[in-house]
Enzyme design. Structure first.
Site: not given
Length: 362
Positions: A209-211, A244
Site C-alpha cells: 500500500l502506498h497511494r 512514505r
C-alpha cells in the site's frame, strides 16, 4: 549514429528500462548504428528503492545521476527539470525515451520537447481518468507532447486514437514489465525472513500500500489493514512497507499477530514472495500486471485502474477503498471462487525487442 537517451528515476522505471537496454545492446552487437546513454534522475534515492535494481537486473551503471530526489511534487519536478536541461545541453541526443508515469517521465519529456528533441514514451496511452492521481497527470502531459507511442494493450491504443494521435505514431509492442518478469523468473529467490516467519507456498498473502487515498490518514490505513488481517483465516500477511507509508503506520498503532512488516525488497525477492503467495492485496498498478502473468489472485484497493486488461482479462479485481468491501472479497478468495484469468496479447517477453527494432528503423 543514432543516439538515444534513456530516462529512469523510480523503482518501476528500472524494471521497464532493463529489457530495453538489453535489446539495444543486441541491436548494436548485430551491427546496428545505435548508441544509448542512461540517465538516472535520482527520483528514488533510497538504495533499496533504486540501486539494488541495477545490480539485480543487470543494468549498466547510469552515465549520470541527477540527484533529483526529495521534496514536494513541484520541488522534485523542478529539480529534475533543471538538472536534466543541463545534462541534455551537455549531451545532445536524437531521442529521449521515457517510461511509465512517474515524476521523472513528465519532467524529462517537457525538457526534451522544449529543446526540440523527439520523445518516445514506453507505456503510452494508459489512463485511469482520475485526476486526483499524480500519475494520471504525468501520463496525460507526457502523451500530449510525445512523438512515438509504445503501448501495452488495445485499451491504450484506443485512448490514443480518441486523443487524435495518428495511427503511424502508435506502436503496439506489449509490456516491457513482463519482459523483465519472464527473463528473471528462474532467478527469483526467497527473502532472508522466509524460514524465520515459517512461510509456506500458498499459505500467506502479500500486501503493498502506498497511494495517498489509502495511507495518508492513519485511521483509514488502520481500518483497511484490520479488515485484511481479520479476514484471511489466520494466514500471515507480509507487508513490505513503502517509505512514505512507514511513519503513518507506526503512528497509527496497528498490530496483529499475523501481520509481518518487512523492509522494501529487491525485485527477485519480492517476486518470489508474489509467485508463491495465495494472493496479493495492493494499490499498485504494476503489480497487477505481474500477478496476471503469474496467475496469482490480486485484490486492488482502488476505485479505478489504468490497466483495465488486468481486470477484464487477468486475475485482478478492483475492490475499492472502502474497508467494508474487503471481507466479502476475501470470502470469495477463500471459497475458491476467484477467477483464473489469462495473459493479454503480446505480454510474451518480447516487447523490448520490438521497441529496439522500431527505434533502429525510425
Amino acid at each position: 549514429m543514432k543516439h538515444i537517451t534513456l530516462i529512469a528515476g523510480a523503482r518501476p522505471n528500472f524494471m521497464k528500462i532493463a529489457p530495453i537496454i538489453h535489446a539495444l545492446q543486441k541491436e548494436r552487437e548485430a551491427g546496428k548504428d545505435i548508441a544509448y546513454r542512461l540517465v538516472h534522475t535520482g527520483q528514488h534515492y533510497d538504495a533499496k528503492m533504486s540501486d539494488t535494481f541495477f545490480k539485480e537486473l543487470n543494468i549498466p551503471e547510469p552515465d549520470v545521476n541527477l540527484g533529483g530526489g526529495g521534496g514536494t511534487q513541484a520541488e522534485q519536478t523542478a529539480a529534475i527539470m533543471v538538472a536534466f536541461e543541463k545534462d541534455l545541453q551537455a549531451n545532445p541526443t536524437d531521442l529521449v525515451l521515457v517510461v511509465g508515469d512517474v515524476t521523472s517521465t513528465l519532467a524529462c519529456s517537457i525538457v526534451a520537447k522544449k529543446a526540440c528533441t523527439r520523445v518516445a514514451h514506453v507505456e503510452a496511452g494508459i489512463r485511469s481518468f482520475d485526476l486526483t492521481m499524480p500519475e494520471e497527470i504525468n501520463r496525460m502531459v507526457t502523451d500530449s507532447i510525445t512523438d512515438y507511442f509504445f503501448t501495452t494493450s488495445e485499451f491504450a491504443n484506443a485512448n490514443l486514437r480518441k486523443a487524435g494521435i495518428p495511427e503511424e505514431r502508435i506502436f503496439f509492442v506489449g509490456n516491457v514489465m513482463i519482459d523483465t518478469l519472464l527473463a528473471n523468473k528462474s532467478r527469483f529467490h526467497a527473502p532472508a525472513f522466509w524460514h524465520e516467519k515459517q512461510l509456506k507456498q500458498g499459505q500467506y498473502l502479500v500486501m503493498t500500500l502506498h497511494r495517498p487515498a489509502n495511507v495518508d490518514e492513519g485511521a483509514k490505513l488502520k481500518a483497511l489493514i484490520e479488515q485484511i488481517v481479520h479476514h484471511v483465516q489466520g494466514l500471515p500477511v507480509v507487508f513490505p512497507i513503502h517509505p512514505r507509508t512507514a511513519k503513518i503506520f507506526r503512528d497509527s498503532g496497528i498490530a496483529a499477530d499475523n501481520l509481518h512488516i518487512v523492509e522494501p525488497l529487491g525485485y527477485l525477492e519480492f517476486n518470489y514472495l508474489v509467485a508463491n503467495s495465495k494472493a496479493v492485496i495492493t494499490d499498485s498498478g504494476g503489480i497487477t500486471e505481474e500477478t496476471t502473468v503469474m496467475g496469482i489472485p490480486c485484490l486492488t484497493l482502488r476505485d479505478n485502474t489504468e490497466r483495465p486488461e488486468t481486470v477484464s482479462i487477468g486475475t485482478n479485481e478492483l475492490i475499492g477503498t472502502d474497508p467494508a468491501a474487503i471481507p466479502p472479497a476475501l470470502a470469495r478468495l477463500f471459497g475458491g471462487e476467484w477467477k483464473k484469468g489469462t495473459v493479454p496479447e503480446k505480454w510474451d517477453g518480447k516487447a523490448a525487442e520490438r521497441i529496439a527494432a522500431i527505434l533502429t528503423a525510425l
